[in-house]
Design a protein around this motif. Structure first.
Motif, PDB file in Angstrom:
ATOM      1  N   TYR A  51     -34.914  14.957  46.132  1.00  0.00           N
ATOM      2  CA  TYR A  51     -34.202  15.010  47.405  1.00  0.00           C
ATOM      3  C   TYR A  51     -34.553  13.776  48.220  1.00  0.00           C
ATOM      4  CZ  TYR A  51     -32.308  17.407  51.614  1.00  0.00           C
ATOM      5  OH  TYR A  51     -31.572  17.771  52.715  1.00  0.00           O
ATOM      6  N   ARG A  53     -34.874  11.518  51.425  1.00  0.00           N
ATOM      7  CA  ARG A  53     -35.048  11.772  52.860  1.00  0.00           C
ATOM      8  C   ARG A  53     -35.393  10.472  53.570  1.00  0.00           C
ATOM      9  NH1 ARG A  53     -38.855  15.852  54.812  1.00  0.00           N
ATOM     10  NH2 ARG A  53     -37.205  16.561  56.182  1.00  0.00           N
ATOM     11  N   SER A  68     -38.119  16.716  62.266  1.00  0.00           N
ATOM     12  CA  SER A  68     -37.490  17.288  61.083  1.00  0.00           C
ATOM     13  C   SER A  68     -38.144  16.847  59.786  1.00  0.00           C
ATOM     14  CB  SER A  68     -35.997  16.933  61.058  1.00  0.00           C
ATOM     15  OG  SER A  68     -35.818  15.538  60.987  1.00  0.00           O
ATOM     16  N   ASN A  69     -38.678  15.615  59.758  1.00  0.00           N
ATOM     17  CA  ASN A  69     -39.313  15.155  58.526  1.00  0.00           C
ATOM     18  C   ASN A  69     -40.448  16.079  58.110  1.00  0.00           C
ATOM     19  OD1 ASN A  69     -40.634  14.040  60.908  1.00  0.00           O
ATOM     20  ND2 ASN A  69     -41.944  12.891  59.518  1.00  0.00           N
ATOM     21  N   TYR A 236     -39.599  15.175  47.331  1.00  0.00           N
ATOM     22  CA  TYR A 236     -39.041  14.538  48.513  1.00  0.00           C
ATOM     23  C   TYR A 236     -39.265  13.035  48.345  1.00  0.00           C
ATOM     24  CZ  TYR A 236     -38.374  18.776  51.373  1.00  0.00           C
ATOM     25  OH  TYR A 236     -37.938  19.975  51.890  1.00  0.00           O
ATOM     26  N   ILE A 257     -29.158  14.028  49.075  1.00  0.00           N
ATOM     27  CA  ILE A 257     -29.727  13.223  50.160  1.00  0.00           C
ATOM     28  C   ILE A 257     -29.511  13.932  51.486  1.00  0.00           C
ATOM     29  CG2 ILE A 257     -29.589  10.984  49.021  1.00  0.00           C
ATOM     30  CD1 ILE A 257     -26.997  10.438  50.533  1.00  0.00           C
ATOM     31  N   GLU A 258     -30.521  13.837  52.337  1.00  0.00           N
ATOM     32  CA  GLU A 258     -30.495  14.446  53.667  1.00  0.00           C
ATOM     33  C   GLU A 258     -29.853  13.492  54.668  1.00  0.00           C
ATOM     34  OE1 GLU A 258     -34.043  16.827  55.552  1.00  0.00           O
ATOM     35  OE2 GLU A 258     -34.239  14.734  56.168  1.00  0.00           O
ATOM     36  N   SER A 259     -29.328  14.052  55.736  1.00  0.00           N
ATOM     37  CA  SER A 259     -28.818  13.257  56.862  1.00  0.00           C
ATOM     38  C   SER A 259     -27.767  12.239  56.429  1.00  0.00           C
ATOM     39  CB  SER A 259     -29.973  12.534  57.573  1.00  0.00           C
ATOM     40  OG  SER A 259     -30.953  13.442  58.000  1.00  0.00           O
ATOM     41  N   ILE A 498     -24.947  17.107  53.819  1.00  0.00           N
ATOM     42  CA  ILE A 498     -25.895  16.817  52.743  1.00  0.00           C
ATOM     43  C   ILE A 498     -25.097  16.267  51.565  1.00  0.00           C
ATOM     44  CG2 ILE A 498     -27.642  17.760  51.180  1.00  0.00           C
ATOM     45  CD1 ILE A 498     -28.452  17.946  54.099  1.00  0.00           C
ATOM     46  N   SER A 514     -32.031  22.093  57.942  1.00  0.00           N
ATOM     47  CA  SER A 514     -32.875  22.296  56.774  1.00  0.00           C
ATOM     48  C   SER A 514     -32.031  22.848  55.626  1.00  0.00           C
ATOM     49  CB  SER A 514     -34.016  23.261  57.102  1.00  0.00           C
ATOM     50  OG  SER A 514     -34.950  23.329  56.038  1.00  0.00           O
TER      51      SER A 514
END
Length: 524
Positions: A51, A53, A68-69, A236, A257-259, A498, A514
């Motif tokens: 994932y 981040r 958030s991290n 992560y 991938i996040e964000s 996401i 999340s």
């Protein structure tokens, strides 16, 4: 948010929410996967899920963290008594049942049978009592705000919490990541030592951790949800640049991938090997003013800038259909949002100039806008705000710095204006309102130092008032004052996006940003 997105604890969620969750099945290769036939559905087990981040995990201390991290790693290790689902509804989690007395003062929780920590020891009501009591002692940025009279383990399975006075958000507050259950007395080690090698009830256990880089989890073999998680490992991976993250996703180097920047969503949807998971969110993008700054202590300056900004136009230009223009502090998914009914300072350049003329700076001035680098949407937004300021004589210099330094700056109130995201962490309007309006709170009204005695009074009234018309009226009045005095300008409500490979199945996106990996599978 986490209450804040750039932050945020995002950083950083509500009764009767209507949250859209679009789950796509999608393809990243996973090695050594084994399939198990479970009747109609076939579950794919094994493999490592990677994932991407934008920031590393620097701490697992659930009591002291907010960004958030860290929050979205803490919630993989520790779990609360109750939790919210993808629709924002509160339900039992480590507790198999709960009840609230008619006077709203006594909360009774009965733990699930067979609960164990990741080291194999049994979870008892004493562990739960210690965890919540310790949170009251440590306080921290997401402190329990309810006036707690007592916390007692009635027996091994039953926890009873008694309040001094009613506090409507309490159950939702307990669903926050900061109220995860951990071993009594930190398992016999110091608090500092414990959070370096955390032990919880969550689906994953920390295996390898670089606070400045990547983090590797392995599955918790004692997890209470039988058979889960399906994957063996969760990594992560730190990818600080948006473009690099997207390229690695396309190349199959990461599974998700996040964000994901809003402007890249359609690109990934159209790519054969990738897709997008999206949900409505409890987030809001905002322009914040440090009211300790001489320019922005002047309400007319703040109002002038609000009138100079065309929120619908910038939302359309920046978000590609994945956001809604914001007039109110509360996102539409949150109960008591007034976005459609509030009297906002809508775009009007002539009115903006007249408003500035009422200020101590009628001929304008120069100032700085602080933003975190690495996010193209934020960079474009800053340029739009810069141009809006220019139309009324306010010259805005954009100061773009890396994320860690950005946080340090606004934590120290070392900014004039900044772009940041607001985020509700749990399903009650108070989650975001208290963080952004309480001058005595941890963040001093989200680092703005904004103080209005009437707002503070309404905030506290809302916390004690049961859900219903009376509470709705309180929050409507509070939101209108904020719209009139604009200590921060709501810009738009972004969806959570996401990016995923097309082989990913079962990834659940939560409205706080999340994700849950306990049911994720990597198909071939």
């Amino acid at each position: 948010m986490s209450k804040v997105s750039a932050f945020l604890r995002k950083k950083p969620l509500i009764a009767s929410l209507m949250i859209l969750l679009l789950v796509l099945t999608a393809g990243c290769s996973g090695s050594n996967n084994a399939s198990q036939n479970t009747g109609k559905n076939q579950v794919v087990k094994g493999g490592t899920f990677v994932y991407g981040r934008p920031a590393p995990v620097t701490s697992f201390d659930e009591y002291s963290e907010i960004t958030s991290n860290n929050a979205f790693a803490i919630d993989k290790v520790f779990e609360p008594l109750v939790a919210f689902n993808k629709d924002g509804k509160i339900g039992n989690w480590l507790a198999k049942s709960h009840s609230i007395s008619k006077d709203g003062l006594t909360y009774t929780f009965v733990l699930r049978d067979g609960l164990k920590f990741s080291n194999g020891t049994d979870v008892t009501a004493k562990d739960a009592a210690f965890s919540i009591q310790q949170h009251l002692i440590d306080k921290g940025p997401l402190a329990i705000s309810a006036q707690v009279a007592s916390i007692k383990a009635k027996d091994n399975k039953t926890l009873v919490i008694t309040l001094k006075e009613p506090y409507t958000p309490f159950l939702s507050e307990l669903a926050n990541f900061s109220n995860g259950i951990l071993p009594n007395n930190f398992g016999g080690v110091s608090e500092k030592q414990f959070f370096k090698k955390p032990i919880g009830t969550g689906p994953f256990v920390v295996q390898k951790w670089d606070p400045a880089g990547d983090l590797t989890f392995v599955k918790n073999k004692y997890y209470w949800q039988k058979g889960k998680p399906y994957i063996d490992k969760l990594v992560y991976k730190l990818i600080e640049d948006d473009s690099q993250a997207i390229n690695q996703l396309k190349a199959g180097e990461v599974n998700a991938i996040e964000s994901l920047p809003l402007e890249n969503a359609n690109e990934l949807k159209q790519n054969a090997g990738t897709g997008v998971l999206t949900s409505g969110s409890w987030s809001i993008e905002q322009l914040f003013f440090n009211t300790l700054d001489k320019h922005f202590s002047d309400v007319h300056v703040r109002r002038a800038l609000a009138l100079a900004i065309d929120r619908p136009a910038l939302t359309k230009a920046l978000t590609f259909g994945y956001a809604e223009p914001a007039n109110s502090l509360l996102p539409p998914a949150i109960l008591y949002n007034t976005n459609k009914t509030i009297k906002a300072l809508n775009f009007d350049t002539n009115a903006a100039k007249k408003e500035l003329a009422k200020s101590a700076y009628p001929h304008g001035f120069s100032t700085n806008l602080l933003i975190a680098s690495g996010n193209s949407t934020t960079a474009h937004l800053a340029q739009i705000l810069q141009q809006a300021g220019k139309t009324i004589g306010i010259n805005i210099n954009i100061e773009s710095i890396e994320l860690a330094s950005f946080r340090d700056r606004f934590f120290a109130y070392n900014f004039s204006t900044m772009i940041n995201g607001g985020q509700a962490d749990y399903p009650d309007a108070d989650s975001i309102l208290a963080f952004q309006t309480d001058p005595k709170g941890f963040s001093k009204s989200y680092w703005t130092h904004y103080t209005n005695n009437n707002v503070t009074k309404l905030l506290y009234e809302g916390q004690k008032t049961p859900d219903g018309p009376a509470r709705a009226k309180i929050y409507a009045n509070l939101q209108q004052i904020l719209a009139d005095e604009v200590p921060y300008i709501p810009l738009y409500y972004p969806d959570v996006l996401i990016g995923v490979r097309s082989s990913v199945k079962g990834l659940v996106v939560l409205p706080n940003g999340s994700v849950r990996f306990d049911s994720v599978q990597i198909t071939k």
